[in-house]
Structure formats: C-alpha cells, structure tokens
Design a protein around this motif. Structure first.
Motif, PDB file in Angstrom:
ATOM      1  N   ARG A  27       0.836  -1.204   0.000  1.00  0.00           N
ATOM      2  CA  ARG A  27       0.000   0.000   0.000  1.00  0.00           C
ATOM      3  C   ARG A  27       0.869   1.252   0.000  1.00  0.00           C
ATOM      4  NH1 ARG A  27      -1.927   3.760   3.339  1.00  0.00           N
ATOM      5  NH2 ARG A  27      -0.732   2.929   5.108  1.00  0.00           N
ATOM      6  N   ARG A  30       2.497   1.689  -3.404  1.00  0.00           N
ATOM      7  CA  ARG A  30       1.564   2.233  -4.396  1.00  0.00           C
ATOM      8  C   ARG A  30       1.361   3.733  -4.195  1.00  0.00           C
ATOM      9  NH1 ARG A  30      -1.213  -2.792  -3.779  1.00  0.00           N
ATOM     10  NH2 ARG A  30      -2.499  -1.873  -2.130  1.00  0.00           N
ATOM     11  N   GLU A  33       4.381   5.492  -5.528  1.00  0.00           N
ATOM     12  CA  GLU A  33       4.365   5.473  -6.989  1.00  0.00           C
ATOM     13  C   GLU A  33       3.363   6.477  -7.539  1.00  0.00           C
ATOM     14  OE1 GLU A  33       3.514   1.418  -7.818  1.00  0.00           O
ATOM     15  OE2 GLU A  33       5.639   0.792  -7.814  1.00  0.00           O
ATOM     16  N   GLU A  34       2.200   6.591  -6.887  1.00  0.00           N
ATOM     17  CA  GLU A  34       1.189   7.550  -7.342  1.00  0.00           C
ATOM     18  C   GLU A  34       1.684   8.981  -7.175  1.00  0.00           C
ATOM     19  OE1 GLU A  34      -2.207   6.545  -5.047  1.00  0.00           O
ATOM     20  OE2 GLU A  34      -2.694   4.737  -6.214  1.00  0.00           O
TER      21      GLU A  34
END
Length: 265
Positions: A27, A30, A33-34
C-alpha cells in the motif's frame, strides 16, 4: 486445547502478521508510486510550458534579427551579441525540455576537452574585464552541447556573484578523475551551498533559480557527482568517475572538507 493446537495457532498468527505487513508495504509503495507519477506529470507540464513560452518570443527576436538591415560596425557587434543571446536561450530551452521530459542528455557522448569547451564559452559569454585560466583540465566523455550549457551557467553564476572582473579557474581534479571550476568572488552566502542546486534557489537579485539546478542535472545525467564549497569564492568539483578519495584527499581540490549534494551516493 493441546500443545499442538497452540503451536498451530502461533504459526497461523505469524503468517497472518507477515501477510498484513506485506499488504501494508504494498500500500505504501503504491502511494509513493502515485505521488511520483503525479510529480512527473507536473514536471512534464512545466517543461512543456517553459519551452512554449520561451520559443515564441525567441522566434520573434530571431526573425527580427534576420531582417535587420546591414548596420555600422558598432551596431553589428550589438546585433551579434543579441544573436548569441538568442542562440543561448534556445539551447537553454532545449536543456530544460530534456531535463523535464526525461529525454536522454548523453545519448551521443564523445571525447571532449574540458578546457577547449570552457574557453569557447568564455570568449562568447564573459565580460571583457573577467579572466579565465585553464590549468591542465582533463578530457572527458560528455555530450558537448550539454557541457557547454553547464559552463555557461557556471560562468553566469561566477559573474553574477563575483562581478564583471571576476577571475575563474578551470583545472584538473587532483584527488581523482574530474575537474574543478573555481572563482575568486566573495563566495556563496548560504548555510548550505548545496541548497543552491535546488530549482528556484538563487542568491542573485536577478537570478532565475535554474542555472545551478541545470548544472547539477547535467552532471548527474553524465553519471558525475558535483560538490560545492562557498567559502573564499565558489568552487565546484566534478567527479567524473568513482574513486577511493577520502574527505581529506578531496580537500586538496577545495581547500576545505566538501559539502556533498544530498543526491550524491
């Protein structure tokens, strides 16, 4: 509940904890990365905007220069200086676009004499009262155009801080592979001179905050590391290949223990 049940419950609990930790790591990954994707998108938009805003007035200025009628000798000198300024802005625009759109800076590296590039930039760019000394600078594998942009911004920084009569020295780095660019100006008045490598950071009233950031990014795009010392004049040390020099060895180049850029690993 016998001992076997207890051991089985412990194994199941350990597996559950491991799975939960893995899910949490995924989580967080991610999310990073976002955020990185969002920053990259903003950077791309910024680069495109800057390139667009620069190119329109540059095209107009270049067109008017081409249409200018033959002038007296003195006027020709002014027109030549204007043409060189427009050409430099075009190169700077391309550099900014390259850096922000992640296009390779060093796709076509070649063997380049650092002293030759430095002198050619100096002749076209520095004030008449300023002086340049080249003391056996090395030959490096580089993108010639990007190396030229690097020197343009370093010389701009030296003149902007040290004044039109500043003296600049480009020399070989004695502690290992690389080269040094130093000036005799008043130095960089900053708690941590490496902060000047950040976009938008400047100590000049008319500074853009892009010059030293481009210097850092061009160096890193070549796989080089750059150190800076702001005491007793500005000194920029470019390490073009890894070496085993210690901090004490590095002081041969700068005169003091260098402050390293946060991205220097």
């Amino acid at each position: 509940i016998d001992q076997t049940d207890v051991e089985l419950a412990r194994v199941l609990a350990a597996n559950l904890q491991t799975a939960l930790e893995r899910a949490e790591r995924l989580r967080l990954l991610r999310q990073r990365e976002e955020r990185l994707a969002a920053k990259t998108e903003r950077l791309d938009r910024f680069g495109s905007l800057v390139a667009h805003e620069f190119r329109n007035p540059l095209a107009i200025a270049a067109g008017h220069l081409e249409l200018t009628a033959p002038a007296e000798l003195g006027d020709r000198d002014h027109l030549r200086a204007a043409r060189e300024a427009v050409d430099r802005m075009e190169r700077l625009t391309e550099s900014i676009l390259d850096l922000t759109s992640h296009r390779g800076l060093t796709d076509a590296t070649e063997s380049v004499a650092v002293g030759y590039v430095a002198r050619s930039v100096w002749e076209d760019h520095a004030p008449a009262a300023a002086t340049l000394a080249c003391e056996s600078p090395p030959t490096v594998a580089a993108d010639r155009q990007r190396l030229q942009t690097l020197f343009e911004n370093l010389f701009d920084n030296a003149v902007g801080i040290g004044g039109p009569s500043v003296s600049v020295t480009v020399r070989d780095r004695t502690a290992g592979p690389g080269f040094v660019v130093a000036d005799d100006g008043p130095g960089i008045d900053a708690d941590d001179p490496t902060e000047l490598f950040a976009y938008g950071a400047t100590v000049e009233a008319a500074g853009t905050g892009l010059g030293l950031a481009l210097v850092r990014d061009i160096a890193e795009a070549h796989g080089w590391a750059v150190d800076v010392d702001g005491e007793g004049g500005g000194t920029f040390v470019f390490r073009t290949a890894p070496d085993e020099a210690t901090d004490d060895d590095e002081s041969v180049d700068t005169g003091v223990k260098p402050r390293r850029h946060p991205t220097d690993t």
